[in-house]
Design an enzyme around this catalytic site. Structure first.
Site, mmCIF file in Angstrom:
data_model
loop_
_atom_site.group_PDB
_atom_site.id
_atom_site.type_symbol
_atom_site.label_atom_id
_atom_site.label_comp_id
_atom_site.label_asym_id
_atom_site.label_seq_id
_atom_site.Cartn_x
_atom_site.Cartn_y
_atom_site.Cartn_z
ATOM 1 C CG HIS A 1 -1.943 0.999 1.310
ATOM 2 N ND1 HIS A 1 -2.311 1.619 2.483
ATOM 3 C CD2 HIS A 1 -2.752 1.519 0.345
ATOM 4 C CE1 HIS A 1 -3.305 2.460 2.247
ATOM 5 N NE2 HIS A 1 -3.587 2.428 0.958
ATOM 6 C CD GLU B 1 -2.733 2.220 -3.342
ATOM 7 O OE1 GLU B 1 -3.648 3.056 -3.495
ATOM 8 O OE2 GLU B 1 -1.864 2.325 -2.443
ATOM 9 C CG ASP C 1 -2.889 7.332 -3.189
ATOM 10 O OD1 ASP C 1 -3.960 6.756 -3.387
ATOM 11 O OD2 ASP C 1 -2.205 7.188 -2.151
ATOM 12 C CG HIS D 1 -3.895 9.521 0.472
ATOM 13 N ND1 HIS D 1 -4.695 10.226 1.353
ATOM 14 C CD2 HIS D 1 -4.587 8.398 0.152
ATOM 15 C CE1 HIS D 1 -5.814 9.559 1.560
ATOM 16 N NE2 HIS D 1 -5.778 8.440 0.847
ATOM 17 C CD GLU E 1 -6.923 5.668 -4.620
ATOM 18 O OE1 GLU E 1 -7.823 6.453 -4.279
ATOM 19 O OE2 GLU E 1 -6.271 4.966 -3.812
#
Length: 243
Positions: free
Chosen positions: A12, A39, A41, A54, A114
């Site tokens: 993450h 993952e 952002d 984020h 993302e």
């Protein structure tokens, strides 16, 4: 339906809790703990450059202040994005999406990108992020995900071949409609709100399924038994070696 591009364990925000989130050093930690994908952002800067961050504001994870979408690159890329985590990460910078994807390719990491638009920038962020990701698609496995349907629609317009997943807290009752209208390859949902029956129903329908943010190896093993394909975790040190 495209093949699901992510492996079982995904770190993450680059390196989970082991490193400052959304930084290049986090990618190194993911590799060290046997993760094959990460993952992170992607949001637009004030110069319309896709960067890894984020929050819509800079305060929590940098020494800057103000809105990400209002700060030009020449200021943003000078900020310290590591000291908030630990003094040993002082000087770690906010990376551009280009640099993050380049490092992933060099390290052999897949990426769940993302699309994280600031308010009002859904279409622009989806378009810009997907265009850049499409250029890297031959080099690494990629999944685009977003809570924003508008961002995913924009991504589909410019990069229809990239796998896409809708981020949700729980799988909605109209998931079949959403999957069809958005031409989704799957869903990414909150691990706390997923049950076995719904997981199996989605998988039987041919949709990919991932969860965030699961840190318990025993529950992760159960989720995989339900048909979940990928677990996004803050603890790659626990899951990356246990599963």
């Amino acid at each position: 339906m495209k093949p699901w591009p992510l492996p079982a364990v995904v770190a993450h925000r680059c390196g989970g809790t082991l490193a400052p989130e959304n930084t290049l050093i986090g990618l190194e930690f993911a590799v060290q703990h046997h993760c094959a994908a990460v993952e992170f952002d992607a949001m637009l800067s004030g110069s319309a450059t896709p960067i890894l961050i984020h929050d819509e504001t800079l305060r929590r994870t940098t020494n800057g202040r103000g809105s990400v979408c209002a700060m030009p690159d020449e200021q943003l890329f000078r900020l310290d994005a590591g000291s908030w985590k630990s003094p040993r990460f002082a000087g770690e910078r906010i990376p551009s999406l280009f640099d993050a994807l380049s490092r992933c390719a060099a390290l052999g990491l897949g990426a769940n990108v993302e699309v994280k638009p600031a308010a009002g920038f859904d279409q622009a962020t989806g378009h810009t992020v997907a265009t850049l990701c499409a250029a890297f698609a031959p080099k690494l496995a990629l999944l685009l995900s977003s809570f924003s349907a508008g961002a995913l629609e924009a991504a589909r317009e410019v990069a229809p071949d990239l796998p896409r997943a809708l981020l949700v807290e729980w799988i909605p009752s109209d998931w079949t409609r959403l999957a069809f209208e958005l031409d989704l390859d799957g869903f990414v949902c909150d691990t706390r709100h997923l049950g076995q029956a719904r997981a199996q129903t989605l998988r039987e329908a041919g949709l990919g399924l991932a969860v965030y943010t699961e840190n318990d190896p025993q529950r992760a093993a159960m989720l995989f038994a339900w048909g979940v394909q990928s677990v996004i975790t803050d603890r790659p040190d626990l899951l990356g070696t246990a599963l």
